[in-house]
Write a protein that holds these residues in place. Sequence first.
Motif, mmCIF file in Angstrom:
data_model
loop_
_atom_site.group_PDB
_atom_site.id
_atom_site.type_symbol
_atom_site.label_atom_id
_atom_site.label_comp_id
_atom_site.label_asym_id
_atom_site.label_seq_id
_atom_site.Cartn_x
_atom_site.Cartn_y
_atom_site.Cartn_z
ATOM 1 N N PHE A 169 0.828 -1.202 0.000
ATOM 2 C CA PHE A 169 0.000 0.000 0.000
ATOM 3 C C PHE A 169 0.868 1.260 0.000
ATOM 4 N N LEU A 170 1.900 1.282 0.819
ATOM 5 C CA LEU A 170 2.794 2.439 0.874
ATOM 6 C C LEU A 170 3.491 2.665 -0.460
ATOM 7 N N TYR B 54 -3.333 11.559 -3.441
ATOM 8 C CA TYR B 54 -4.222 11.171 -4.539
ATOM 9 C C TYR B 54 -4.077 9.690 -4.868
ATOM 10 N N HIS B 55 -2.852 9.200 -4.826
ATOM 11 C CA HIS B 55 -2.640 7.769 -5.032
ATOM 12 C C HIS B 55 -3.166 6.959 -3.851
ATOM 13 N N ALA B 56 -3.038 7.517 -2.652
ATOM 14 C CA ALA B 56 -3.517 6.799 -1.459
ATOM 15 C C ALA B 56 -5.020 6.586 -1.509
ATOM 16 N N VAL B 57 -5.782 7.619 -1.904
ATOM 17 C CA VAL B 57 -7.230 7.429 -1.966
ATOM 18 C C VAL B 57 -7.613 6.510 -3.121
ATOM 19 N N THR C 56 -6.994 3.078 -1.775
ATOM 20 C CA THR C 56 -8.045 2.755 -0.814
ATOM 21 C C THR C 56 -9.349 2.416 -1.530
ATOM 22 N N ALA C 57 -9.702 3.212 -2.526
ATOM 23 C CA ALA C 57 -10.930 2.959 -3.280
ATOM 24 C C ALA C 57 -10.881 1.603 -3.976
ATOM 25 N N LEU D 101 -0.236 6.993 6.495
ATOM 26 C CA LEU D 101 -0.867 5.960 5.671
ATOM 27 C C LEU D 101 -0.962 4.635 6.405
ATOM 28 N N LEU D 102 -0.157 4.436 7.455
ATOM 29 C CA LEU D 102 -0.302 3.247 8.284
ATOM 30 C C LEU D 102 -1.724 3.180 8.837
#
Length: 434
Positions: free
Chosen positions: A18-19, A26-29, A32-33, A234-235
């Motif tokens: 994930f990290l 923007y990449h994190a959401v 997540t999506a 992000l953890l």
Amino acid sequence: MSNPSRFDRGHTDDLVSFLTASPTPYHAVASTAERLEKAGFRQVAETDAWDGDSGGKYVLRGGAIIAWYVPEHADAATPFRIVGAHTDSPNLRVKPVPDTGAAGWRQVAVEIYGGALLNTWLDRDLGLAGRLTLRDGSTRLVNVDRPLLRVPQLAIHLDRQVNDGLKLDRQRHMTPVWGLGEPREGDLIDFLADEAGLRASDIAGWDLMVHSVEPPAYLGRDRELLAAPRLDNLLSVHAATAALTAVAQWDRENGGELPYVPVLAAFDHEENGSQSDTGAESPLLGTVLERSVLARGGTFEDRARAYAGTICLSSDTGHAVHPNYTERHEPGHQPLPNGGPILKVNVNQRYATDGTGRAVFAAACERAEVPWQSFVSNNAIPCGTTIGPITAARHGITTVDIGVAVLSMHSARELCGADDPHLLANTLVSFLRG
């Protein structure tokens, strides 16, 4: 009814993935999506009318995401159980006129975002990622995840006193190099357009930032530590996503008997005060919660009742005791990695925790059979803050500040215990189930 599957070290392996996939909010959401979609959640647009159907839903807005799961038997006044987190991390962000240079070097102009530990960005191989906005208003993610930039430190021969105290001028000393030659206007955007398969003339705006391309790694003799970028925070986003999807699956398999509507609220811009349309200071969370109540046929009275029974765990990283600077910590509160999640307390409301919140958190840990620790700052050192007090004050809901203990917070590369991510996730499952 059985418990959801307990997370173990495999959860930390997944955190590494994930990290790596999430160099920017923007990449994190987006990451997540993708996980929510695989778990049966569906995206709803803020501009559409919402239905009151049961099941998992989520809203995306820039670098923020709100996801919730409505159990089959929930009514309009059913309270929420919220896990709050943030998607942003301190870093270097590209300026509106990015192409610069000096003395035959091509460089990229950057601005310092948040409370970055500047020295940790020196002499590190950096990639570039973010969001490109096109002339038609659509956006495209871009990620150059290879050595592209570097902020070179001055050699010790030219600064003999450097080891007596490094002083960095944020304007003059933090500009990364990315080649030789004279700077040319439009060069960086031309390059990124090519990377994204676009025409540079179609790009009308950008939100770009640098990231370390060194991958996360287990560390230590017994691989009991995890070194990685963007653990703050992000953890927590990853743990909350895993917990929400696990609880939703459990509820579907057990007849929709959850007593709460579980929610993930991951905001942007926490590192610079949360004051944006995607930050915790915005109406975003309150609007989503209220629309969920109304979509289920609720009234203002139902909304007030739901909020009165709602609890939020604001999950963010906290400080592990540093072995080389133990005097900077409060002597009676010195969390260690792999000791379980921490309860963060500050009587001046830099954290939102009170005794009632402590009881909620302790009960969740007890049900999950997870150890936990307490954190309070040294009285002589000012305390940081989180989205917790903002959430409590803005929405009038009980909020508890928790997290995972780390070293090197706000560094380009942070350090946590390798077991703490899954201990946190198990605690969040317990909390969301109630």
